[in-house]
Design a protein around this motif. Structure first.
Motif, PDB file in Angstrom:
ATOM      1  N   LYS A  43      47.081  49.087  69.592  1.00  0.00           N
ATOM      2  CA  LYS A  43      46.605  49.729  70.826  1.00  0.00           C
ATOM      3  C   LYS A  43      45.558  48.875  71.535  1.00  0.00           C
ATOM      4  CE  LYS A  43      47.478  54.562  69.543  1.00  0.00           C
ATOM      5  NZ  LYS A  43      46.843  55.863  69.204  1.00  0.00           N
ATOM      6  N   GLU A  44      44.636  48.316  70.765  1.00  0.00           N
ATOM      7  CA  GLU A  44      43.591  47.494  71.380  1.00  0.00           C
ATOM      8  C   GLU A  44      44.184  46.213  71.974  1.00  0.00           C
ATOM      9  OE1 GLU A  44      39.422  46.959  72.321  1.00  0.00           O
ATOM     10  OE2 GLU A  44      40.725  48.656  71.803  1.00  0.00           O
ATOM     11  N   PHE A  45      45.147  45.639  71.268  1.00  0.00           N
ATOM     12  CA  PHE A  45      45.850  44.449  71.760  1.00  0.00           C
ATOM     13  C   PHE A  45      46.598  44.778  73.047  1.00  0.00           C
ATOM     14  CE2 PHE A  45      49.574  41.387  70.956  1.00  0.00           C
ATOM     15  CZ  PHE A  45      48.894  40.301  71.491  1.00  0.00           C
ATOM     16  N   ALA A  46      47.285  45.918  73.053  1.00  0.00           N
ATOM     17  CA  ALA A  46      48.013  46.340  74.251  1.00  0.00           C
ATOM     18  C   ALA A  46      47.061  46.559  75.421  1.00  0.00           C
ATOM     19  CB  ALA A  46      48.787  47.634  73.945  1.00  0.00           C
ATOM     20  N   LYS A  47      45.954  47.200  75.146  1.00  0.00           N
ATOM     21  CA  LYS A  47      44.956  47.463  76.192  1.00  0.00           C
ATOM     22  C   LYS A  47      44.463  46.157  76.814  1.00  0.00           C
ATOM     23  CE  LYS A  47      40.428  49.731  76.654  1.00  0.00           C
ATOM     24  NZ  LYS A  47      39.365  50.396  75.872  1.00  0.00           N
ATOM     25  N   ALA A  48      44.216  45.144  75.958  1.00  0.00           N
ATOM     26  CA  ALA A  48      43.729  43.848  76.454  1.00  0.00           C
ATOM     27  C   ALA A  48      44.799  43.129  77.281  1.00  0.00           C
ATOM     28  CB  ALA A  48      43.298  42.977  75.275  1.00  0.00           C
ATOM     29  N   ILE A  49      46.044  43.207  76.832  1.00  0.00           N
ATOM     30  CA  ILE A  49      47.133  42.565  77.573  1.00  0.00           C
ATOM     31  C   ILE A  49      47.288  43.187  78.960  1.00  0.00           C
ATOM     32  CG2 ILE A  49      49.647  42.239  77.660  1.00  0.00           C
ATOM     33  CD1 ILE A  49      49.600  42.107  74.583  1.00  0.00           C
ATOM     34  N   LEU A  50      47.165  44.500  79.024  1.00  0.00           N
ATOM     35  CA  LEU A  50      47.382  45.221  80.288  1.00  0.00           C
ATOM     36  C   LEU A  50      46.177  45.184  81.222  1.00  0.00           C
ATOM     37  CD1 LEU A  50      49.241  48.387  78.914  1.00  0.00           C
ATOM     38  CD2 LEU A  50      50.252  46.345  79.952  1.00  0.00           C
ATOM     39  N   CYS A  51      45.005  44.834  80.681  1.00  0.00           N
ATOM     40  CA  CYS A  51      43.774  44.812  81.478  1.00  0.00           C
ATOM     41  C   CYS A  51      43.943  43.914  82.710  1.00  0.00           C
ATOM     42  CB  CYS A  51      42.614  44.317  80.619  1.00  0.00           C
ATOM     43  SG  CYS A  51      41.063  44.162  81.524  1.00  0.00           S
ATOM     44  N   ARG A  52      43.446  44.388  83.855  1.00  0.00           N
ATOM     45  CA  ARG A  52      43.618  43.646  85.106  1.00  0.00           C
ATOM     46  C   ARG A  52      42.434  42.741  85.448  1.00  0.00           C
ATOM     47  NH1 ARG A  52      46.114  47.983  89.313  1.00  0.00           N
ATOM     48  NH2 ARG A  52      46.006  46.126  90.636  1.00  0.00           N
ATOM     49  N   ASP A  53      41.400  42.796  84.630  1.00  0.00           N
ATOM     50  CA  ASP A  53      40.249  41.922  84.872  1.00  0.00           C
ATOM     51  C   ASP A  53      40.627  40.480  84.536  1.00  0.00           C
ATOM     52  OD1 ASP A  53      37.573  40.523  84.043  1.00  0.00           O
ATOM     53  OD2 ASP A  53      36.950  42.333  85.109  1.00  0.00           O
ATOM     54  N   GLU A  54      40.128  39.545  85.290  1.00  0.00           N
ATOM     55  CA  GLU A  54      40.501  38.142  85.104  1.00  0.00           C
ATOM     56  C   GLU A  54      39.628  37.426  84.073  1.00  0.00           C
ATOM     57  OE1 GLU A  54      43.113  36.614  86.391  1.00  0.00           O
ATOM     58  OE2 GLU A  54      43.700  38.504  87.333  1.00  0.00           O
ATOM     59  N   THR A  55      38.513  38.030  83.683  1.00  0.00           N
ATOM     60  CA  THR A  55      37.582  37.321  82.791  1.00  0.00           C
ATOM     61  C   THR A  55      37.415  37.985  81.431  1.00  0.00           C
ATOM     62  OG1 THR A  55      35.742  38.505  83.844  1.00  0.00           O
ATOM     63  CG2 THR A  55      36.267  36.303  84.684  1.00  0.00           C
ATOM     64  N   ILE A  56      37.118  39.277  81.416  1.00  0.00           N
ATOM     65  CA  ILE A  56      36.883  39.990  80.152  1.00  0.00           C
ATOM     66  C   ILE A  56      38.045  40.931  79.893  1.00  0.00           C
ATOM     67  CG2 ILE A  56      35.377  41.565  78.901  1.00  0.00           C
ATOM     68  CD1 ILE A  56      33.097  40.627  80.714  1.00  0.00           C
ATOM     69  N   LYS A  57      38.663  40.784  78.716  1.00  0.00           N
ATOM     70  CA  LYS A  57      39.795  41.633  78.354  1.00  0.00           C
ATOM     71  C   LYS A  57      39.590  42.196  76.951  1.00  0.00           C
ATOM     72  CE  LYS A  57      43.246  39.209  81.184  1.00  0.00           C
ATOM     73  NZ  LYS A  57      43.718  40.303  82.006  1.00  0.00           N
ATOM     74  N   PRO A  58      39.608  43.518  76.799  1.00  0.00           N
ATOM     75  CA  PRO A  58      39.711  44.508  77.863  1.00  0.00           C
ATOM     76  C   PRO A  58      38.358  44.741  78.529  1.00  0.00           C
ATOM     77  CG  PRO A  58      39.600  45.608  75.737  1.00  0.00           C
ATOM     78  CD  PRO A  58      39.598  44.145  75.452  1.00  0.00           C
ATOM     79  N   CYS A  59      38.385  44.994  79.817  1.00  0.00           N
ATOM     80  CA  CYS A  59      37.131  45.193  80.551  1.00  0.00           C
ATOM     81  C   CYS A  59      36.628  46.630  80.419  1.00  0.00           C
ATOM     82  CB  CYS A  59      37.312  44.840  82.026  1.00  0.00           C
ATOM     83  SG  CYS A  59      38.392  45.998  82.914  1.00  0.00           S
ATOM     84  N   ASN A  60      37.534  47.536  80.075  1.00  0.00           N
ATOM     85  CA  ASN A  60      37.224  48.965  79.893  1.00  0.00           C
ATOM     86  C   ASN A  60      36.810  49.674  81.184  1.00  0.00           C
ATOM     87  OD1 ASN A  60      37.698  48.978  77.039  1.00  0.00           O
ATOM     88  ND2 ASN A  60      35.713  47.982  76.768  1.00  0.00           N
ATOM     89  N   SER A  61      37.084  49.042  82.321  1.00  0.00           N
ATOM     90  CA  SER A  61      36.691  49.690  83.585  1.00  0.00           C
ATOM     91  C   SER A  61      37.774  49.622  84.663  1.00  0.00           C
ATOM     92  CB  SER A  61      35.395  49.071  84.126  1.00  0.00           C
ATOM     93  OG  SER A  61      35.547  47.682  84.308  1.00  0.00           O
ATOM     94  N   CYS A  62      38.734  48.730  84.535  1.00  0.00           N
ATOM     95  CA  CYS A  62      39.790  48.649  85.547  1.00  0.00           C
ATOM     96  C   CYS A  62      40.701  49.866  85.444  1.00  0.00           C
ATOM     97  CB  CYS A  62      40.596  47.353  85.388  1.00  0.00           C
ATOM     98  SG  CYS A  62      41.631  47.311  83.901  1.00  0.00           S
ATOM     99  N   ILE A  63      41.583  50.020  86.412  1.00  0.00           N
ATOM    100  CA  ILE A  63      42.460  51.195  86.427  1.00  0.00           C
ATOM    101  C   ILE A  63      43.357  51.247  85.193  1.00  0.00           C
ATOM    102  CG2 ILE A  63      44.229  50.000  87.814  1.00  0.00           C
ATOM    103  CD1 ILE A  63      44.816  52.735  89.120  1.00  0.00           C
ATOM    104  N   SER A  64      43.789  50.063  84.728  1.00  0.00           N
ATOM    105  CA  SER A  64      44.658  50.021  83.557  1.00  0.00           C
ATOM    106  C   SER A  64      43.909  50.461  82.301  1.00  0.00           C
ATOM    107  CB  SER A  64      45.220  48.603  83.369  1.00  0.00           C
ATOM    108  OG  SER A  64      46.014  48.544  82.203  1.00  0.00           O
ATOM    109  N   CYS A  65      42.707  49.916  82.102  1.00  0.00           N
ATOM    110  CA  CYS A  65      41.899  50.281  80.929  1.00  0.00           C
ATOM    111  C   CYS A  65      41.523  51.765  80.947  1.00  0.00           C
ATOM    112  CB  CYS A  65      40.630  49.435  80.865  1.00  0.00           C
ATOM    113  SG  CYS A  65      40.905  47.719  80.360  1.00  0.00           S
ATOM    114  N   THR A  66      41.180  52.245  82.132  1.00  0.00           N
ATOM    115  CA  THR A  66      40.781  53.653  82.253  1.00  0.00           C
ATOM    116  C   THR A  66      41.941  54.585  81.904  1.00  0.00           C
ATOM    117  OG1 THR A  66      39.200  53.088  83.988  1.00  0.00           O
ATOM    118  CG2 THR A  66      39.843  55.393  83.800  1.00  0.00           C
TER     119      THR A  66
END
Length: 300
Positions: A43-66
């Motif tokens: 799940k954490e790996f999937a969250k990081a892959i889907l994260c839309r932030d260009e620098t920190i993955k997962p950013c925990n704040s973009c629409i995908s992470c939320t």
């Protein structure tokens, strides 16, 4: 990434590097015993892959992470069946949806927990997707028994082997959750947080068994045989209890070299008991035979 997950640090590094380098294979097998965090890793790996932030993955704040945190990310589909089999129909539905492009991210991820429970037909249904995956697809197969997966499935996946947690890592887990754990019981957890949680909730049972077996050498023949009453009332826990009894005998063997042969015979008898029970032998008779064997072994 993985800061909240304990253990398997090498796998953390491997997966983190893949995300950083954007080098994500289409399919993985996460293999290892039950209860060591494989699904959390996925799940954490999937969250990081889907994260839309260009620098920190997962950013925990973009629409995908939320949306991921709220368990409604449309680009992550999780099959987490608790039944004994994952049917062909479920996998066919999955393979149909593979053709639909991601909605929020550039990737679409499928996580199949307990993937060894896929029927042979279900695995064959998945095979075509693994052979010709769309470029945006990532499939994560989580298993505690990879031998149940077809070789054609395994040959198309990158395999990551997850190791049981150390006793120190299990202690750290309970500290993080502000819970106490009896360190004398660590050996029966076998590196599994899942098993540790199960045993912790039944601490009184294990304490009773410990009290009965810790002075087994001092018990009379009748007292040893009377332990049957203690064991049969915990029939549902018998395999875990037998593992615990063997842990007690193993520790005794290390401390008392004069009775090494006695303890070795006891350990052998316990393992034979587990095998008989798995063959559906009569429960009462099998426990009787175990206690007779222990009683004889104590005389060596």
């Amino acid at each position: 990434m993985f800061d909240k997950i304990i253990g398997n640090n090498e796998n953390k590094k491997i997966l983190e590097n893949m995300v950083k380098k954007q080098n994500i294979p289409h399919s993985y097998i996460f293999s290892g015993i039950s209860g060591i965090g494989k699904l959390l890793f996925a799940k954490e790996f999937a969250k990081a892959i889907l994260c839309r932030d260009e620098t920190i993955k997962p950013c925990n704040s973009c629409i995908s992470c939320t949306s991921f945190e709220n368990s409604n990310n449309p680009d992550c589909i999780i099959i987490d069946e608790q039944s004994e089999s994952i049917k062909t129909e479920q996998i066919k539905e999955l393979t149909k949806s593979v053709l639909e492009k991601p909605i929020e991210s550039c990737k679409k991820i499928y996580i199949i927990n307990n993937s060894e429970n896929m029927t042979k037909e279900a695995q064959n249904s998945l095979l075509k997707t693994l052979e010709e995956p769309p470029e945006y697809i990532v499939i994560l197969l989580i298993t505690s028994n990879e031998n149940m997966l077809l070789n054609t499935i395994k040959s198309r996946c990158m395999k990551l082997m997850f190791q049981p947690l150390s006793n120190n890592e299990i202690i750290e887990y309970f500290k993080r959750n502000n819970e106490q754990i009896d360190e004398g019981m660590l050996d029966i957890f076998e590196g599994s947080i899942e098993k540790a949680l199960e045993v912790k909730d039944k601490k009184e049972i294990y304490e009773k068994i410990s009290n009965e077996f810790k002075n087994i050498e001092e018990k009379s023949d009748i007292q040893i045989l009377s332990l049957k009453e203690e064991l049969i009332q915990y029939k549902e826990e018998i395999y875990s209890l037998l593992d615990y009894i063997n842990t007690i005998f193993y520790k005794k063997m290390l401390k008392n070299k004069e009775k090494v042969l006695s303890y070795q015979e006891c350990i052998k008898s316990v393992e034979e008991t587990k095998a008989r029970l798995k063959r559906n032998a009569n429960f009462d008779m099998t426990i009787d035979f175990l206690l007779f064997s222990i009683e004889r072994s104590m005389q060596i």
